[in-house]
Design a protein around this motif. Structure first.
Motif, PDB file in Angstrom:
ATOM      1  N   ASP A   6      32.413  -6.249  12.622  1.00  0.00           N
ATOM      2  CA  ASP A   6      31.553  -7.038  12.106  1.00  0.00           C
ATOM      3  C   ASP A   6      31.825  -8.383  12.128  1.00  0.00           C
ATOM      4  OD1 ASP A   6      30.212  -4.580  11.078  1.00  0.00           O
ATOM      5  OD2 ASP A   6      30.883  -4.552   9.230  1.00  0.00           O
ATOM      6  N   ASP A   7      32.968  -8.871  12.343  1.00  0.00           N
ATOM      7  CA  ASP A   7      33.423 -10.317  12.269  1.00  0.00           C
ATOM      8  C   ASP A   7      33.185 -10.771  13.675  1.00  0.00           C
ATOM      9  OD1 ASP A   7      33.362 -10.272   9.678  1.00  0.00           O
ATOM     10  OD2 ASP A   7      35.664 -10.332   9.675  1.00  0.00           O
ATOM     11  N   SER A   8      32.622 -10.450  14.616  1.00  0.00           N
ATOM     12  CA  SER A   8      32.687 -10.860  16.022  1.00  0.00           C
ATOM     13  C   SER A   8      31.642 -12.130  15.934  1.00  0.00           C
ATOM     14  CB  SER A   8      32.109  -9.813  16.931  1.00  0.00           C
ATOM     15  OG  SER A   8      30.696  -9.834  16.621  1.00  0.00           O
ATOM     16  N   CYS A  39      38.976 -13.421   3.977  1.00  0.00           N
ATOM     17  CA  CYS A  39      39.836 -12.693   4.938  1.00  0.00           C
ATOM     18  C   CYS A  39      40.977 -13.780   5.325  1.00  0.00           C
ATOM     19  CB  CYS A  39      39.311 -12.074   6.093  1.00  0.00           C
ATOM     20  SG  CYS A  39      38.127 -10.938   5.581  1.00  0.00           S
ATOM     21  N   THR A  93      39.012 -17.406   5.629  1.00  0.00           N
ATOM     22  CA  THR A  93      37.569 -17.610   5.763  1.00  0.00           C
ATOM     23  C   THR A  93      36.727 -17.029   4.748  1.00  0.00           C
ATOM     24  OG1 THR A  93      37.091 -15.579   7.047  1.00  0.00           O
ATOM     25  CG2 THR A  93      37.786 -17.694   8.225  1.00  0.00           C
ATOM     26  N   ASN A 117      28.057 -10.880  16.175  1.00  0.00           N
ATOM     27  CA  ASN A 117      27.430 -10.618  14.757  1.00  0.00           C
ATOM     28  C   ASN A 117      27.387 -11.687  13.567  1.00  0.00           C
ATOM     29  OD1 ASN A 117      27.182  -7.914  15.799  1.00  0.00           O
ATOM     30  ND2 ASN A 117      29.200  -7.038  15.098  1.00  0.00           N
ATOM     31  N   LEU A 118      28.593 -12.514  13.648  1.00  0.00           N
ATOM     32  CA  LEU A 118      28.228 -13.675  12.631  1.00  0.00           C
ATOM     33  C   LEU A 118      27.243 -14.779  12.996  1.00  0.00           C
ATOM     34  CD1 LEU A 118      32.186 -14.487  12.317  1.00  0.00           C
ATOM     35  CD2 LEU A 118      30.639 -13.261  10.750  1.00  0.00           C
ATOM     36  N   ARG A 169      24.019 -13.166  11.739  1.00  0.00           N
ATOM     37  CA  ARG A 169      24.060 -13.049  10.198  1.00  0.00           C
ATOM     38  C   ARG A 169      23.500 -14.297   9.817  1.00  0.00           C
ATOM     39  NH1 ARG A 169      26.213 -10.921   5.419  1.00  0.00           N
ATOM     40  NH2 ARG A 169      26.669 -12.635   3.668  1.00  0.00           N
ATOM     41  N   TYR A 213      26.538 -23.587  12.706  1.00  0.00           N
ATOM     42  CA  TYR A 213      27.566 -22.455  13.072  1.00  0.00           C
ATOM     43  C   TYR A 213      28.272 -22.878  14.086  1.00  0.00           C
ATOM     44  CZ  TYR A 213      29.351 -17.876  14.326  1.00  0.00           C
ATOM     45  OH  TYR A 213      30.156 -16.717  14.645  1.00  0.00           O
TER      46      TYR A 213
END
Length: 99
Positions: free
Chosen positions: A1-3, A93, A37, A6-7, A10, A20
């Motif tokens: 999910d944190d690729s 994280c 993060t 994907n970020l 989002r 970003y």
């Protein structure tokens, strides 16, 4: 999910109003001594560090937030006042450092 992909999705879906950016080499994170993060840094008009820490007091359940540390300090800065929050370490994280 944190690729990265994907970020970025989002970021677009949430219509965030900030850039970003991707720190591919991790040089920026190391220079700031970021540990997780998100690890947030806010500078005043004189480019002096005015806030470093967490977003709020509950990163898992937004409906249970009681202390909006970052928002309160940014609003103080915008009003020409000194930020009032004591630095509270960021929660999230841990950064996975590249070798």
């Amino acid at each position: 999910d944190d690729s990265i992909e994907n970020l970025a999705k989002r970021w677009k879906a949430k219509d965030y109003r900030f850039p970003y950016l991707v720190d591919e080499t991790q040089e920026v994170a190391k220079a700031y001594k970021a540990v997780c993060t998100p690890d947030l840094f806010v500078y005043d008009q004189g480019r002096k560090l005015a806030y470093h820490g967490r977003l709020d007091d509950n990163w898992k359940e937004s409906q249970k937030v009681k202390s909006t540390d970052l928002r309160d300090d940014v609003e103080a800065l915008l009003a020409g006042k000194n930020p009032g929050s004591d630095e509270v370490p960021a929660m999230g994280c841990s950064i996975k450092w590249k070798k």
